[in-house]
Design an enzyme around this catalytic site. Structure first.
Site, PDB file in Angstrom:
ATOM      1  N   HIS A  74       3.909  -2.336   3.106  1.00 57.13           N
ATOM      2  CA  HIS A  74       3.976  -0.983   2.524  1.00 57.13           C
ATOM      3  C   HIS A  74       5.345  -0.814   1.876  1.00 57.13           C
ATOM      4  CE1 HIS A  74       0.772  -0.711   5.523  1.00 57.13           C
ATOM      5  NE2 HIS A  74       0.310   0.343   4.849  1.00 57.13           N
TER       6      HIS A  74
ATOM      7  N   ASP B 288       0.826  -1.210   0.000  1.00 60.08           N
ATOM      8  CA  ASP B 288       0.000   0.000   0.000  1.00 60.08           C
ATOM      9  C   ASP B 288       0.859   1.258   0.000  1.00 60.08           C
ATOM     10  OD1 ASP B 288      -2.040  -1.782   0.197  1.00 60.08           O
ATOM     11  OD2 ASP B 288      -2.851  -1.035   2.106  1.00 60.08           O
TER      12      ASP B 288
END
Length: 469
Positions: A429, A273
């Site tokens: 991430h 993300d």
């Protein structure tokens, strides 16, 4: 006078008397004939003096009439007419009364005015392919007088029809036409390369073996083939790949290939993300080294120019909104979709892909959205689904946005969180350097434990959380 003289004189007198009697009789006959009254005979033909009769038909003589002083007389006829032979015939009619004879003639002409007949042979279903030469289907010509005159037919081929003309010996001419029907009723042929039935072990990759398509008129139309169907090698079952092609004349062919996946595999979906970021390019190198695929839920960063490379390497790209600003995008349904659509447009501009994959900032289970719009997550999860999007949460977490501070932390959290899941959607991430540093070890561990690393697709497990707003 002697006796002999007397006898001679007597004989001469008898002869003279006989001559006189004959002369008198002859004179009376001549005089009688001269004074016989004139006989009035009226004779006429029934019908025309010249008659035309068609060859091979029946001829009935109409005859003639004659009367004398109003009384009918017998009429005799001489001559015949052969209706089976062309020509001119004469019939003579005679009538006689008191040594007088009346004669009338009739001319009968036997002619052939019937045109020949041309019969065109046809082949059922015959259609002339565009651009192809016509192959004669055959014909015959017959005449009522000449018989078979097929060899006299004059054939003339035109653009859209063929004329056939023949003339018989009597000069009768006929022409018939054959309309040429152009079209293509032959469907294309699709040839599958490789096997039509393929078996794979779960986790093995499926590579399309290829195909070709050819048409009798259009030639090579491989580029027009539509391929439908997918193979999920992570799930056992039989999958059908359909190949369809339509030629320029609307003929369609469809063939199928069966792909059977045996058993179930274990899959890890690496998801990243908030990128792309400064460590994304390094991450791509690691993924390529192990032929592992991942999914990137992106936002608008200064590294968006990496999106084409991400797509080119076979990874999936999903929307994580434009700003990732909770206060802004969760203010209302309209605000969310405005933010969402803007990021989806950027992805399309960079890659040419209209992605339908997405992940809500904070996940669908986030409660922070209550601070800005109560019930918005309930509304949004329903709305995105109705719009045809697929939202993904996760069932494994590296905690790189929480307690993890090092690559070791990320690695331990990841493999612990994956646990015994056969299908794990792992949250990471790629804007965290230590999280990217842990990826290689996670891949090695996964491969050693029978996992494959795949990119998410619209049909992949979504791992939806419980909605808390």
């Amino acid at each position: 006078m002697s006796l002999s003289e007397k006898r001679a004189r007597k004989q001469n007198n008898v002869l003279i008397n006989a001559i006189i009697v004959c002369a008198v009789v002859l004179t009376m006959l001549v005089i009688g004939a001269f004074f016989v009254p004139h006989v009035n005979i009226e004779a006429s033909l029934n019908g025309d003096k010249t008659m035309i009769v068609e060859y091979g038909t029946e001829f009935t003589d109409p005859g003639a009439n004659a009367v004398k002083d109003g009384q009918p007389l017998a009429v005799e006829a001489e001559g015949t007419v052969d209706v089976n032979k062309l020509g001119e015939y004469t019939i003579t009619y005679y009538v006689q009364a008191n040594r007088r004879v009346e004669v009338e003639n009739r001319t009968v002409k036997v002619v052939d005015t019937t045109k020949p007949v041309i019969t065109l042979h046809t082949t059922p279903g015959y259609v002339l392919l565009p651009g192809a030469a016509y192959q004669e289907e055959g014909f015959t010509a017959t005449d009522n007088y000449d018989g078979d005159i097929t060899d006299r037919v004059q054939r003339q081929e035109e653009a859209e029809r063929i004329s056939y003309t023949v003339t018989d010996s009597s000069g009768n001419t006929v022409t018939v036409y054959r309309d040429l029907v152009y079209g293509d009723e032959v469907a294309p042929v699709i040839t599958l390369e490789g096997e039509t039935e393929i078996k794979l072990k779960a986790g093995e990759s499926y590579q399309e073996p290829g195909f070709k398509a050819n048409d009798n008129c259009d030639g090579d139309i491989t580029d027009k083939v539509a391929v439908n169907g997918t193979v999920d090698t992570n799930r056992g079952g039989t999958y059908t790949i359909t190949y369809t092609v339509t030629d320029a004349h609307g003929n369609t062919t469809e063939v199928t290939r069966k792909v059977t996946v045996e058993g179930e595999s274990k899959v890890i979906y690496l998801t990243f993300d908030d990128g792309p970021g400064p460590y994304t390019e390094k991450l791509l190198e690691v993924l390529k080294k192990y032929n592992a695929k991942a999914t990137f839920f992106v936002v608008n960063t200064k590294y968006v120019d990496l999106l084409p490379k991400i797509a080119a390497d076979g990874h999936a790209i999903g929307v994580h909104t434009l700003t990732h600003d909770y206060k802004k995008l969760y203010a209302s349904d309209e605000a969310f979709f405005q933010d969402f659509d803007a990021m989806r447009q950027i992805i399309h501009d960079k890659t040419g892909i209209w992605t339908t994959l997405m992940r809500f900032p904070g996940g669908s289970s986030n409660a922070i959205s209550k601070n800005y719009s109560p019930g918005i997550m309930t509304r949004l999860t329903k709305a995105v689904t109705e719009k045809g999007y697929q939202y993904f949460d996760w069932n494994a977490d590296s905690m790189d946005a929480g307690g993890a501070k090092t690559a070791d932390d990320v690695y331990r959290n990841a493999i612990k969180s994956i646990g015994n899941h056969k299908t794990a959607v792992l949250l990471q991430h790629d804007i965290k350097s230590f999280s990217v540093d842990a990826v290689e070890r996670i891949i090695i561990w996964g491969q050693e434990h029978g996992y494959t690393f795949q990119a998410l697709t619209p049909s992949s497990p979504t791992c939806h959380h419980r909605v808390n707003n």
